[in-house]
Design an enzyme around this catalytic site. Structure first.
Site, mmCIF file in Angstrom:
data_model
loop_
_atom_site.group_PDB
_atom_site.id
_atom_site.type_symbol
_atom_site.label_atom_id
_atom_site.label_comp_id
_atom_site.label_asym_id
_atom_site.label_seq_id
_atom_site.Cartn_x
_atom_site.Cartn_y
_atom_site.Cartn_z
ATOM 1 N N GLU A 55 0.847 -1.212 0.000
ATOM 2 C CA GLU A 55 0.000 0.000 0.000
ATOM 3 C C GLU A 55 0.876 1.253 0.000
ATOM 4 O OE1 GLU A 55 -2.542 1.607 -0.343
ATOM 5 O OE2 GLU A 55 -4.362 0.665 0.412
ATOM 6 N N ASP A 56 0.307 2.328 -0.480
ATOM 7 C CA ASP A 56 1.023 3.603 -0.410
ATOM 8 C C ASP A 56 0.868 4.241 0.973
ATOM 9 O OD1 ASP A 56 -1.694 4.052 -0.791
ATOM 10 O OD2 ASP A 56 -1.463 5.478 -2.435
ATOM 11 N N ASP A 96 -4.541 5.469 6.090
ATOM 12 C CA ASP A 96 -5.082 6.707 6.657
ATOM 13 C C ASP A 96 -6.128 6.309 7.706
ATOM 14 O OD1 ASP A 96 -5.734 9.376 6.947
ATOM 15 O OD2 ASP A 96 -6.888 9.520 5.126
ATOM 16 N N PHE A 107 -2.339 16.161 3.718
ATOM 17 C CA PHE A 107 -2.593 15.470 2.459
ATOM 18 C C PHE A 107 -1.319 15.502 1.628
ATOM 19 C CE2 PHE A 107 -4.135 14.603 -1.761
ATOM 20 C CZ PHE A 107 -5.017 13.565 -1.505
ATOM 21 N N ARG A 129 1.516 12.456 -9.319
ATOM 22 C CA ARG A 129 2.091 11.119 -9.078
ATOM 23 C C ARG A 129 3.565 11.051 -9.474
ATOM 24 N NH1 ARG A 129 -2.109 7.599 -7.959
ATOM 25 N NH2 ARG A 129 -4.034 7.876 -9.111
HETATM 26 P P1 5GP Z 1 -8.015 4.924 4.124
HETATM 27 O O1 5GP Z 1 -9.082 3.955 3.702
HETATM 28 O O2 5GP Z 1 -6.917 4.291 4.942
HETATM 29 O O3 5GP Z 1 -8.594 6.138 4.792
HETATM 30 O O4 5GP Z 1 -7.407 5.530 2.813
HETATM 31 C C1 5GP Z 1 -6.499 4.874 2.061
HETATM 32 C C2 5GP Z 1 -6.387 5.501 0.699
HETATM 33 O O5 5GP Z 1 -6.763 6.895 0.696
HETATM 34 C C3 5GP Z 1 -4.942 5.443 0.259
HETATM 35 O O6 5GP Z 1 -4.647 4.225 -0.373
HETATM 36 C C4 5GP Z 1 -4.886 6.643 -0.657
HETATM 37 O O7 5GP Z 1 -5.334 6.269 -1.933
HETATM 38 C C5 5GP Z 1 -5.860 7.636 -0.069
HETATM 39 N N1 5GP Z 1 -5.173 8.613 0.803
HETATM 40 C C6 5GP Z 1 -5.228 8.717 2.141
HETATM 41 N N2 5GP Z 1 -4.462 9.735 2.576
HETATM 42 C C7 5GP Z 1 -3.905 10.277 1.475
HETATM 43 C C8 5GP Z 1 -2.994 11.365 1.262
HETATM 44 O O8 5GP Z 1 -2.520 12.059 2.173
HETATM 45 N N3 5GP Z 1 -2.646 11.615 -0.031
HETATM 46 C C9 5GP Z 1 -3.130 10.889 -1.081
HETATM 47 N N4 5GP Z 1 -2.713 11.234 -2.297
HETATM 48 N N5 5GP Z 1 -3.972 9.861 -0.917
HETATM 49 C C10 5GP Z 1 -4.364 9.558 0.355
#
Ligand code: 5GP
Length: 177
Positions: free
Chosen positions: A98-99, A102, A151, A164
């Site tokens: 995963e990147d 959050d 963010f 990206r």
């Molecule tokens: P979660 O379900 O954990 O809230 O969100 C995961 C996804 O939200 C990540 O895989 C990503 O695609 C997006 N995301 C969450 N925080 C960020 C951020 O700070 N920047 C970006 N570009 N995407 C985020």
């Protein structure tokens, strides 16, 4: 031209060193095995490509694309599979790549979905972790950096499909169009 202002949070050099360490940890833990790295498209693709090139063990790769319903900067927890894996993961040693984690809602859904397919083992590697915003009970087994609740874009991460290609990880200061 990129629309909004950005500020570097992690340089390409910091990321390069960290990815090397993560790869060493994974290679040590999976010695003699051939894990399947499942890259979550699209944000994790740069991390996957750097990580796998630092691994000294054999790996397989596959890709999944998911979308969470909701706005582009907030996760709703309702996840839809846009692209599924090519092959069965039964009895395989799977690592989700995963990147960023959050709220954890996306990963928590993915983990349950993949566990229902009976892998031999399942772990999570995430380049970034924003623990302040966690809602779901999920933690990466391998984590690159804990970052504040900002963010971020670059190194594969986007805002509205832009940024990206930035080699450093940056905080997006303005959400311009
Ligand atoms: P979660 O379900 O954990 O809230 O969100 C995961 C996804 O939200 C990540 O895989 C990503 O695609 C997006 N995301 C969450 N925080 C960020 C951020 O700070 N920047 C970006 N570009 N995407 C985020």
């Amino acid at each position: 031209m990129l629309p909004g202002k950005t500020k570097v949070l992690l340089t390409r050099e910091q990321i390069r060193k960290k990815v090397k360490h993560l790869a060493a940890d994974i290679a040590r833990d999976y010695e003699g095995k051939k894990p399947l790295l499942i890259c979550v498209l699209k944000g994790a693709v740069v991390f996957l490509s750097d990580l796998m090139r630092n691994l000294s063990i054999s790996v397989e790769i596959d890709f999944m694309a998911v979308s969470s319903y909701g706005s582009s900067t907030a996760s709703s927890g309702v996840v839809r599979i846009l692209k599924d894996l090519e092959a069965s993961i039964e009895q395989k040693d799977v690592i989700i790549i995963e990147d960023i984690v959050d709220t954890g809602l996306t990963l928590s859904y993915l983990r349950e979905n993949l566990l229902s397919r009976n892998p031999g083992s399942l772990k999570i590697a995430s380049l970034l972790d924003k623990p302040e915003r966690r809602v779901a009970d999920v933690e990466p087994d391998y984590c690159g950096f804990r970052i504040p609740d900002e963010f971020v874009v670059g190194y594969g991460l986007d805002y509205d499909e832009k940024y990206r290609n930035l080699p450093d990880l940056c905080i997006l200061l303005e959400f311009g169009k």
